[in-house]
Scaffold this motif. Structure first.
Motif, PDB file in Angstrom:
ATOM      1  N   LEU A 221       0.825  -1.195   0.000  1.00 30.58           N
ATOM      2  CA  LEU A 221       0.000   0.000   0.000  1.00 30.58           C
ATOM      3  C   LEU A 221       0.868   1.257   0.000  1.00 30.58           C
ATOM      4  O   LEU A 221       0.512   2.275  -0.575  1.00 30.58           O
ATOM      5  CB  LEU A 221      -0.879  -0.029   1.254  1.00 30.58           C
ATOM      6  CG  LEU A 221      -2.179   0.744   1.245  1.00 30.58           C
ATOM      7  CD1 LEU A 221      -3.005   0.421   0.016  1.00 30.58           C
ATOM      8  CD2 LEU A 221      -2.963   0.448   2.493  1.00 30.58           C
TER       9      LEU A 221
ATOM     10  N   VAL B 188       1.664   2.720  -3.528  1.00 29.93           N
ATOM     11  CA  VAL B 188       0.685   3.275  -4.462  1.00 29.93           C
ATOM     12  C   VAL B 188       0.752   4.802  -4.371  1.00 29.93           C
ATOM     13  O   VAL B 188       1.159   5.350  -3.346  1.00 29.93           O
ATOM     14  CB  VAL B 188      -0.747   2.744  -4.189  1.00 29.93           C
ATOM     15  CG1 VAL B 188      -0.767   1.238  -4.212  1.00 29.93           C
ATOM     16  CG2 VAL B 188      -1.307   3.289  -2.905  1.00 29.93           C
TER      17      VAL B 188
ATOM     18  N   PHE C   9      -1.209   7.117  -3.803  1.00 28.24           N
ATOM     19  CA  PHE C   9      -1.896   7.759  -2.683  1.00 28.24           C
ATOM     20  C   PHE C   9      -0.976   7.918  -1.472  1.00 28.24           C
ATOM     21  O   PHE C   9      -1.072   8.868  -0.722  1.00 28.24           O
ATOM     22  CB  PHE C   9      -3.123   6.917  -2.307  1.00 28.24           C
ATOM     23  CG  PHE C   9      -3.977   7.525  -1.236  1.00 28.24           C
ATOM     24  CD1 PHE C   9      -4.829   8.567  -1.538  1.00 28.24           C
ATOM     25  CD2 PHE C   9      -3.933   7.052   0.068  1.00 28.24           C
ATOM     26  CE1 PHE C   9      -5.625   9.133  -0.559  1.00 28.24           C
ATOM     27  CE2 PHE C   9      -4.728   7.610   1.056  1.00 28.24           C
ATOM     28  CZ  PHE C   9      -5.583   8.656   0.737  1.00 28.24           C
ATOM     29  N   PHE C  10      -0.056   6.969  -1.286  1.00 28.48           N
ATOM     30  CA  PHE C  10       0.819   7.036  -0.112  1.00 28.48           C
ATOM     31  C   PHE C  10       2.204   7.598  -0.419  1.00 28.48           C
ATOM     32  O   PHE C  10       2.867   8.128   0.460  1.00 28.48           O
ATOM     33  CB  PHE C  10       0.968   5.647   0.520  1.00 28.48           C
ATOM     34  CG  PHE C  10      -0.210   5.274   1.356  1.00 28.48           C
ATOM     35  CD1 PHE C  10      -0.320   5.750   2.652  1.00 28.48           C
ATOM     36  CD2 PHE C  10      -1.219   4.487   0.856  1.00 28.48           C
ATOM     37  CE1 PHE C  10      -1.420   5.441   3.426  1.00 28.48           C
ATOM     38  CE2 PHE C  10      -2.324   4.165   1.621  1.00 28.48           C
ATOM     39  CZ  PHE C  10      -2.427   4.645   2.911  1.00 28.48           C
TER      40      PHE C  10
ATOM     41  N   ARG D 139       4.176  10.641   7.020  1.00 29.36           N
ATOM     42  CA  ARG D 139       3.305  10.396   8.158  1.00 29.36           C
ATOM     43  C   ARG D 139       4.037  10.577   9.478  1.00 29.36           C
ATOM     44  O   ARG D 139       4.869   9.764   9.847  1.00 29.36           O
ATOM     45  CB  ARG D 139       2.686   9.002   8.046  1.00 29.36           C
ATOM     46  CG  ARG D 139       1.700   8.924   6.879  1.00 29.36           C
ATOM     47  CD  ARG D 139       1.366   7.518   6.507  1.00 29.36           C
ATOM     48  NE  ARG D 139       0.295   6.952   7.316  1.00 29.36           N
ATOM     49  CZ  ARG D 139      -0.985   7.074   7.016  1.00 29.36           C
ATOM     50  NH1 ARG D 139      -1.358   7.748   5.969  1.00 29.36           N
ATOM     51  NH2 ARG D 139      -1.892   6.528   7.785  1.00 29.36           N
TER      52      ARG D 139
ATOM     53  N   CYS E  81      -0.987   5.008  12.973  1.00 28.32           N
ATOM     54  CA  CYS E  81      -2.364   4.680  12.608  1.00 28.32           C
ATOM     55  C   CYS E  81      -2.379   3.646  11.488  1.00 28.32           C
ATOM     56  O   CYS E  81      -1.764   3.846  10.453  1.00 28.32           O
ATOM     57  CB  CYS E  81      -3.116   5.927  12.170  1.00 28.32           C
ATOM     58  SG  CYS E  81      -3.468   7.007  13.544  1.00 28.32           S
ATOM     59  N   GLY E  82      -3.079   2.572  11.740  1.00 32.27           N
ATOM     60  CA  GLY E  82      -3.128   1.515  10.742  1.00 32.27           C
ATOM     61  C   GLY E  82      -1.888   0.646  10.754  1.00 32.27           C
ATOM     62  O   GLY E  82      -1.685  -0.186   9.878  1.00 32.27           O
TER      63      GLY E  82
ATOM     64  N   PHE F 133     -12.195  14.017   9.818  1.00 32.50           N
ATOM     65  CA  PHE F 133     -12.143  12.886  10.754  1.00 32.50           C
ATOM     66  C   PHE F 133     -10.714  12.466  11.086  1.00 32.50           C
ATOM     67  O   PHE F 133     -10.443  11.339  11.451  1.00 32.50           O
ATOM     68  CB  PHE F 133     -12.952  11.692  10.221  1.00 32.50           C
ATOM     69  CG  PHE F 133     -12.548  11.229   8.860  1.00 32.50           C
ATOM     70  CD1 PHE F 133     -11.688  10.157   8.720  1.00 32.50           C
ATOM     71  CD2 PHE F 133     -13.024  11.848   7.720  1.00 32.50           C
ATOM     72  CE1 PHE F 133     -11.302   9.721   7.466  1.00 32.50           C
ATOM     73  CE2 PHE F 133     -12.644  11.418   6.457  1.00 32.50           C
ATOM     74  CZ  PHE F 133     -11.783  10.352   6.338  1.00 32.50           C
TER      75      PHE F 133
ATOM     76  N   ARG G  97     -10.330  11.657  14.869  1.00 38.19           N
ATOM     77  CA  ARG G  97     -10.910  10.358  15.191  1.00 38.19           C
ATOM     78  C   ARG G  97      -9.934   9.249  14.828  1.00 38.19           C
ATOM     79  O   ARG G  97      -9.762   8.286  15.585  1.00 38.19           O
ATOM     80  CB  ARG G  97     -12.222  10.164  14.418  1.00 38.19           C
ATOM     81  CG  ARG G  97     -12.971   8.930  14.851  1.00 38.19           C
ATOM     82  CD  ARG G  97     -14.167   8.656  13.951  1.00 38.19           C
ATOM     83  NE  ARG G  97     -13.736   8.143  12.664  1.00 38.19           N
ATOM     84  CZ  ARG G  97     -14.463   8.217  11.557  1.00 38.19           C
ATOM     85  NH1 ARG G  97     -15.637   8.818  11.577  1.00 38.19           N
ATOM     86  NH2 ARG G  97     -14.002   7.731  10.429  1.00 38.19           N
ATOM     87  N   SER G  98      -9.285   9.408  13.694  1.00 37.45           N
ATOM     88  CA  SER G  98      -8.348   8.385  13.255  1.00 37.45           C
ATOM     89  C   SER G  98      -7.211   8.215  14.262  1.00 37.45           C
ATOM     90  O   SER G  98      -6.794   7.093  14.560  1.00 37.45           O
ATOM     91  CB  SER G  98      -7.797   8.768  11.886  1.00 37.45           C
ATOM     92  OG  SER G  98      -6.759   7.914  11.527  1.00 37.45           O
TER      93      SER G  98
ATOM     94  N   ASN H 206      -9.582   9.530  -5.152  1.00 41.35           N
ATOM     95  CA  ASN H 206      -9.082   8.860  -3.959  1.00 41.35           C
ATOM     96  C   ASN H 206      -9.428   9.668  -2.716  1.00 41.35           C
ATOM     97  O   ASN H 206      -8.676  10.534  -2.318  1.00 41.35           O
ATOM     98  CB  ASN H 206      -7.567   8.696  -4.016  1.00 41.35           C
ATOM     99  CG  ASN H 206      -7.119   7.949  -5.259  1.00 41.35           C
ATOM    100  OD1 ASN H 206      -7.905   7.228  -5.865  1.00 41.35           O
ATOM    101  ND2 ASN H 206      -5.872   8.129  -5.635  1.00 41.35           N
ATOM    102  N   THR H 207     -10.560   9.357  -2.122  1.00 40.07           N
ATOM    103  CA  THR H 207     -10.875  10.042  -0.879  1.00 40.07           C
ATOM    104  C   THR H 207     -10.086   9.381   0.234  1.00 40.07           C
ATOM    105  O   THR H 207      -9.606   8.265   0.095  1.00 40.07           O
ATOM    106  CB  THR H 207     -12.367   9.933  -0.553  1.00 40.07           C
ATOM    107  OG1 THR H 207     -12.705   8.554  -0.540  1.00 40.07           O
ATOM    108  CG2 THR H 207     -13.205  10.643  -1.593  1.00 40.07           C
ATOM    109  N   GLY H 208      -9.935  10.077   1.342  1.00 37.63           N
ATOM    110  CA  GLY H 208      -9.253   9.457   2.470  1.00 37.63           C
ATOM    111  C   GLY H 208      -8.475  10.458   3.289  1.00 37.63           C
ATOM    112  O   GLY H 208      -8.597  11.668   3.098  1.00 37.63           O
ATOM    113  N   LEU H 209      -7.685   9.923   4.215  1.00 36.73           N
ATOM    114  CA  LEU H 209      -6.873  10.761   5.089  1.00 36.73           C
ATOM    115  C   LEU H 209      -5.470  10.827   4.526  1.00 36.73           C
ATOM    116  O   LEU H 209      -4.856   9.797   4.266  1.00 36.73           O
ATOM    117  CB  LEU H 209      -6.771  10.119   6.475  1.00 36.73           C
ATOM    118  CG  LEU H 209      -7.813  10.451   7.523  1.00 36.73           C
ATOM    119  CD1 LEU H 209      -7.336   9.943   8.859  1.00 36.73           C
ATOM    120  CD2 LEU H 209      -8.127  11.919   7.581  1.00 36.73           C
TER     121      LEU H 209
END
Lengths: 597, 122
Positions: A105, A108, A110-111, A116, A122-123, A202, A205-206, A361-364
């Protein structure tokens, strides 16, 4: 002459664009080097139809398709395939796809562009295991602060790092801590704002759910820095998983002696409690939040006195947001220089955004400050769905504003966003495409603040309502000349005279859309037209005569019998009866019904 | 907690456990269980992993949970991590897919490439 092999290089327009000439040159050079020019024939072909995976090179007699070929791959193809007769599997179309499927992941797009820090765990770790947090260097920053640093060194570190509040206003965290540490009092408090309320945001929250210990550790460090022995986490009750994981984490920290008395063998004591918020947006405002922790109705009060001097129960208090705290342990461990090397001149580190709206690509995402909106939307977010055009991005939630397409290359940081008439806010980022009506968006956010105004001060309670009514009129096609000016006057008065941040920033969505999309407001008012085709009252559904086959399906599906006609002849919509539900457009098999702005 | 060295002992022990250092045949399955994951159905997925492993008497696999990695649209997500630290990320899971991963990936050693993040994002 008989050739042993044929190399077919795609000469289609897409492959040519992506560097076929260089690939061709490499082949020629390497074949000469290996004296193969009489055994291998290079041919330029037309498009293979695999443009997405181009540049494409095919080697016959095997018929091997090499995809996404780069000039660096040629050596391997020549030496292994053409000289030794071994197909280079990992460079083939199938091989690359199989490898692609198994890549992590992190690889890709997105990352790849993310960094981070706040979301580091997280995750990754089990949020219900303190051991996993400790395995990832957890609580070492607290140990370092308590045993190797003085409180003023901790504050100095925070100041030097350049960390600014991630909750909205962007006040320097170290400075805030310094004010509270200088305030004289027997009792001080450390609070955390986990009352995340912006629509679509959010990120807190994450962190609460994914890495609760980072918050606990940071709050203990803050307590040590300012001389507080008690902390409160104000978390919204709508986050039940966050609440339960925080409770588990606090219990585990107590069991390990990381909360409680004499932490790390020092005379520093610190404990934490949760306070659940009942879902009032205004309780994200610092004075209202503290009033709510005290058990009173959550309403703001005038400042000064600032919480650093008189906060919770009139004692010196610091309040930081979840994401701000999540950065603290890393800063203590890696040093302020490391942190301040990331970001822009006045905005250091990273920011987490909750990317949503019209984007693939929605997301954090967590990106270094200074990343452009363009990178976030296209490189990370994968662009706008259905080939639509980007129109604007909304940041800062109900307190923020819209950034139009012409500013898409602005580096994101506190000051740039502010100068564009928006703000960082807590990090909601809503992407809007050409089908979005900017008046309607302004109305949406204003409706939110009207609902959430606590009602204590008139400018916010009455003023935002009046603004909302004007916007409602405009979107219903009942706008009048002078409405825009009225909105501007109201906005100005509300921002200067409201008691707290909620009211002061409430007009921002209107002001920023007026700044960049004034023509849309004018079209609504003067031409009674919604250019984006969103405002129902300003739309007309019509049947195009040449496309209508006269099947009557629309008329049978119209709930108000607004459509009439004879079979096999074009039907008509009576716009006086039509309620603009869109049912006719949905059922028409010939695309004969359309919306007219 | 009395000292940094005490913390360090816990850290080393936990790191060993996490990286499966002393257990080369061990595998971890990490399921995303934040609000987004749970809303997308991570709970039955996690149960399916545990149940399928139990049914087949596989005891070298440890199923655990984690928070949100940020791609909520691909939830439920699960990582399969071996002792070498090699990780395969599966996305858009459901019970059936979870059971198939146990059989094909964990028993037969062939990752199910059609469910991977790389596949979904390519």
């Amino acid at each position: 002459m008989m050739y042993k092999s044929h190399v077919l290089i795609c000469g289609g327009p897409e492959c040519t664009k992506s560097g076929i000439a260089e690939i061709n040159k490499q082949f020629e050079r390497l074949l000469r080097e290996k004296s193969l020019e009489n055994e291998v024939k290079i041919l330029k072909t037309d498009c293979f139809g695999l443009c997405e995976k181009g540049p494409i090179v095919v080697v016959y007699p095997e018929g091997t398709i090499y995809s996404e070929v780069t000039p660096d791959d040629i050596k391997q193809i020549v030496e292994e395939h053409l000289v030794n007769g071994r197909i280079v599997k990992e460079l083939t179309l199938g091989g690359k796809e199989a490898k692609e499927a198994l890549k992590g992941l992190e690889e890709v797009p997105f990352f790849k562009h993310q960094l981070r820090i706040a979301l580091r765990n997280c995750g990754v770790i089990n949020p219900e295991s303190i051991d996993e947090y400790i395995a990832k260097d957890g609580y070492r920053a607290l140990g370092k602060a308590l045993t190797e640093m003085t409180p003023s060194e901790v504050i100095e570190t925070m100041k030097k790092s350049g960390l600014r509040g991630r909750g909205g206003a962007g006040f320097p965290t170290g400075l805030k801590w310094e004010f509270a540490s200088k305030a004289q009092s027997e009792q001080k408090y450390v609070c955390c704002n986990a009352d995340e309320g912006d629509p679509g945001a959010f990120m807190d929250r994450s962190i609460l759910e994914g890495d609760p210990h980072s918050l606990i550790e940071a709050m203990a460090i803050a307590g040590y820095a300012i001389g507080a022995d008690q902390g409160y986490i104000y978390v919204r009750a709508e986050y039940p998983i966050a609440v339960s994981r925080l409770n588990i984490a606090i219990e585990q920290a107590r069991n390990y002696g990381l909360l409680g008395k004499n932490i790390f063998g020092t005379d520093f004591n610190f404990d934490l409690e949760l306070r659940l918020g009942a879902g009032a947006f205004v309780c994200g405002e610092e004075t209202a939040l503290m009033t709510s922790i005290e058990g009173k109705r959550g309403e703001p009060r005038p400042r000064p006195p600032f919480p650093a001097n008189k906060g919770l129960w009139q004692k010196p208090t610091i309040l930081n947001n979840v994401e701000t705290y999540a950065n603290v342990p890393v800063i203590i461990l890696k040093g302020p220089e490391w942190f301040s090397s990331i970001g822009t001149e006045k905005s250091k580190g990273t920011k987490v955004f909750a990317v949503g709206g019209k984007i693939n690509n929605t997301g954090l995402v967590e990106i270094p400050m200074g990343t452009t909106l363009h990178e976030v939307i296209y490189d990370i977010g994968g662009g706008i769905p259905n080939g639509k055009k980007f129109k604007a991005a909304q940041t800062g939630g109900p307190s923020g504003g819209c950034i139009p397409a012409k500013h898409i290359n602005t580096p994101i940081d506190y000051d740039n966003l502010l100068s564009l008439g928006s703000m960082m806010g807590s990090g909601g980022l809503i992407v809007m495409d050409e089908d979005t009506c900017m008046v309607d968006i302004a109305k949406f956010f204003l409706e939110f603040t009207v609902d959430e105004s606590c009602g204590k001060c008139p400018p916010c309670r009455i003023g935002t309502k009046r603004m909302y009514e004007i916007l409602e009129r405009i979107t219903e096609g009942k706008g009048e000349d002078g409405d825009i000016e009225k909105l501007e006057t109201l906005a100005k008065n509300i921002s200067v005279s409201s008691l707290c941040g909620l009211g002061q920033t409430a007009p921002n969505p209107v002001l920023s859309t007026l700044r960049y999309f004034r023509d849309e407001y004018e079209a609504h008012i003067r031409d009674r037209r919604c250019p984006a085709g969103v405002c129902k009252a300003l739309l007309r559904y019509v049947i195009e005569e040449d496309k209508c086959k006269g099947c009557g399906l629309c008329a049978r599906n119209c709930p108000v019998n607004a459509i009439t006609g004879e079979l096999k002849k074009p039907y008509k919509i009576d716009s006086d009866i039509c309620i603009k539900c869109g049912a006719c457009m949905e059922v028409c098999k010939f695309g004969a019904v359309s919306k007219k702005a | 907690m009395k000292s940094l060295s005490e913390l360090d002992i816990i850290r080393k022990r936990a790191l060993n456990e996490l990286n499966l250092h002393d257990k080369p045949d061990r595998i971890r399955i990490v399921v995303g269980m934040a609000t987004c994951g749970i809303a997308a159905g991570a709970e039955p997925v996690m149960k399916a992993f545990v149940d399928e492993l139990e049914r087949r008497n596989i005891d070298n696999v440890h199923v655990t949970k984690t928070g949100c990695i940020g791609v909520c649209r691909l939830e439920p997500i699960a990582d399969v991590i071996n002792a070498k630290g090699e990780k395969i990320t599966y996305v858009n899971l459901d019970e059936k897919k979870a059971r198939r991963i146990v059989v094909e990936h964990l028993i037969n050693g062939r990752p199910v490439s059609e469910y991977t993040a790389g596949k979904a994002e390519s």
